[in-house]
Write a protein that holds these residues in place. Structure first.
Motif, PDB file in Angstrom:
ATOM      1  N   THR A  14      28.399 -36.993   6.090  1.00 24.68           N
ATOM      2  CA  THR A  14      27.979 -38.385   6.138  1.00 24.68           C
ATOM      3  C   THR A  14      26.585 -38.463   6.746  1.00 24.68           C
ATOM      4  N   PHE A  15      25.957 -39.610   6.568  1.00 29.56           N
ATOM      5  CA  PHE A  15      24.629 -39.841   7.119  1.00 29.56           C
ATOM      6  C   PHE A  15      24.664 -41.077   8.010  1.00 29.56           C
ATOM      7  N   ILE A  16      23.952 -41.000   9.146  1.00 27.16           N
ATOM      8  CA  ILE A  16      23.846 -42.126  10.069  1.00 27.16           C
ATOM      9  C   ILE A  16      22.393 -42.258  10.513  1.00 27.16           C
ATOM     10  N   ILE A  76      17.169 -40.773   9.703  1.00 30.11           N
ATOM     11  CA  ILE A  76      18.607 -40.535   9.559  1.00 30.11           C
ATOM     12  C   ILE A  76      18.914 -39.097   9.950  1.00 30.11           C
ATOM     13  N   ARG A  77      20.195 -38.853  10.203  1.00 29.21           N
ATOM     14  CA  ARG A  77      20.652 -37.488  10.486  1.00 29.21           C
ATOM     15  C   ARG A  77      22.065 -37.318   9.935  1.00 29.21           C
ATOM     16  N   LEU A  78      22.523 -36.086   9.917  1.00 27.72           N
ATOM     17  CA  LEU A  78      23.870 -35.805   9.432  1.00 27.72           C
ATOM     18  C   LEU A  78      24.896 -36.284  10.454  1.00 27.72           C
ATOM     19  N   GLY A  79      25.962 -36.910   9.949  1.00 29.09           N
ATOM     20  CA  GLY A  79      27.063 -37.324  10.810  1.00 29.09           C
ATOM     21  C   GLY A  79      28.229 -36.375  10.624  1.00 29.09           C
ATOM     22  N   ARG A  80      29.430 -36.844  10.979  1.00 32.88           N
ATOM     23  CA  ARG A  80      30.617 -36.016  10.832  1.00 32.88           C
ATOM     24  C   ARG A  80      31.041 -35.920   9.373  1.00 32.88           C
TER      25      ARG A  80
END
Length: 206
Positions: free
Chosen positions: A152-154, A138-142
């Protein structure tokens, strides 16, 4: 009479561009974007067209050219994946908390920490999220345009690559996730499979 210097900037024939695409992608372990491919190819090349030709040429072969997010890579044909099962080494087993968190993010992304905790019914430790980020699942989203602007996480392209997906909208069902060892037999809270007539788009936010 044409300026002889112009020949220095003429693009190679498309057949040569196809060979360049093959060579670059076979030599790199990670998927590459069009911009990255263009940066390695001579001036004037058209990597998008060359990719289309290469992808068509490899249809039905043992390896196939796959789109992974915004990048491209050669991968084993999906129907032959079972032949590679002995080459896969499990180096780290996720905790149940990490498995549940990953599944929730995958099916409800982009998801904030508070949303993950609401679905799980328990708090999510920073260590769990750090582990998934460290493993490149996963990585950080907007940030959300809401009070506090929470992050957020995506899921990542590495996650997509693992399942042979182009985008997260092609996410496999729970059976495939369990077969890959990401889920146990009991589905995590909030990740029940949708009814057959439900659109998978409903599981995602733009």
């Amino acid at each position: 009479m044409a300026d002889p210097r112009d020949s220095l900037f003429e693009a190679p024939p498309m057949a040569d561009q196809e060979r360049m695409i093959e060579a670059i992608l076979f030599a790199t372990a990670d998927p590459m974007t069009l911009a990255q491919l263009a940066g390695r190819m001579p001036h004037g090349c058209d990597p998008a067209t060359a990719l289309a030709y290469v992808r068509k040429r490899y249809e039905g072969r043992g390896v196939t050219l796959m789109r992974i997010g915004e990048a491209w890579a050669f991968r084993t044909a999906p129907d032959l994946g079972y032949l590679m099962q002995h080459e896969v080494v499990e180096t780290r087993k996720l905790s149940r908390a990490a498995i549940e968190t990953l599944a929730i993010i995958a099916y409800h992304q982009p998801a904030t920490r508070a949303e993950i905790e609401e679905i799980r019914g328990v708090s999510v430790s920073r260590g769990t999220l750090d582990q998934l980020i460290e493993l490149d699942w996963i990585r950080l989203g907007r940030r959300r345009m809401s009070p506090g602007r929470p992050v957020t996480f995506i899921v990542t392209s590495h996650f997509l690559d693992h399942f042979g997906l182009e985008t997260a909208r092609d996410l496999p069902g729970l059976k495939e996730l369990r077969a890959a060892g990401l889920l146990e037999n009991r589905p995590p809270p909030g990740t029940e499979e949708p009814d057959a007539d439900d659109s998978q788009d409903d599981l995602f936010e733009e």
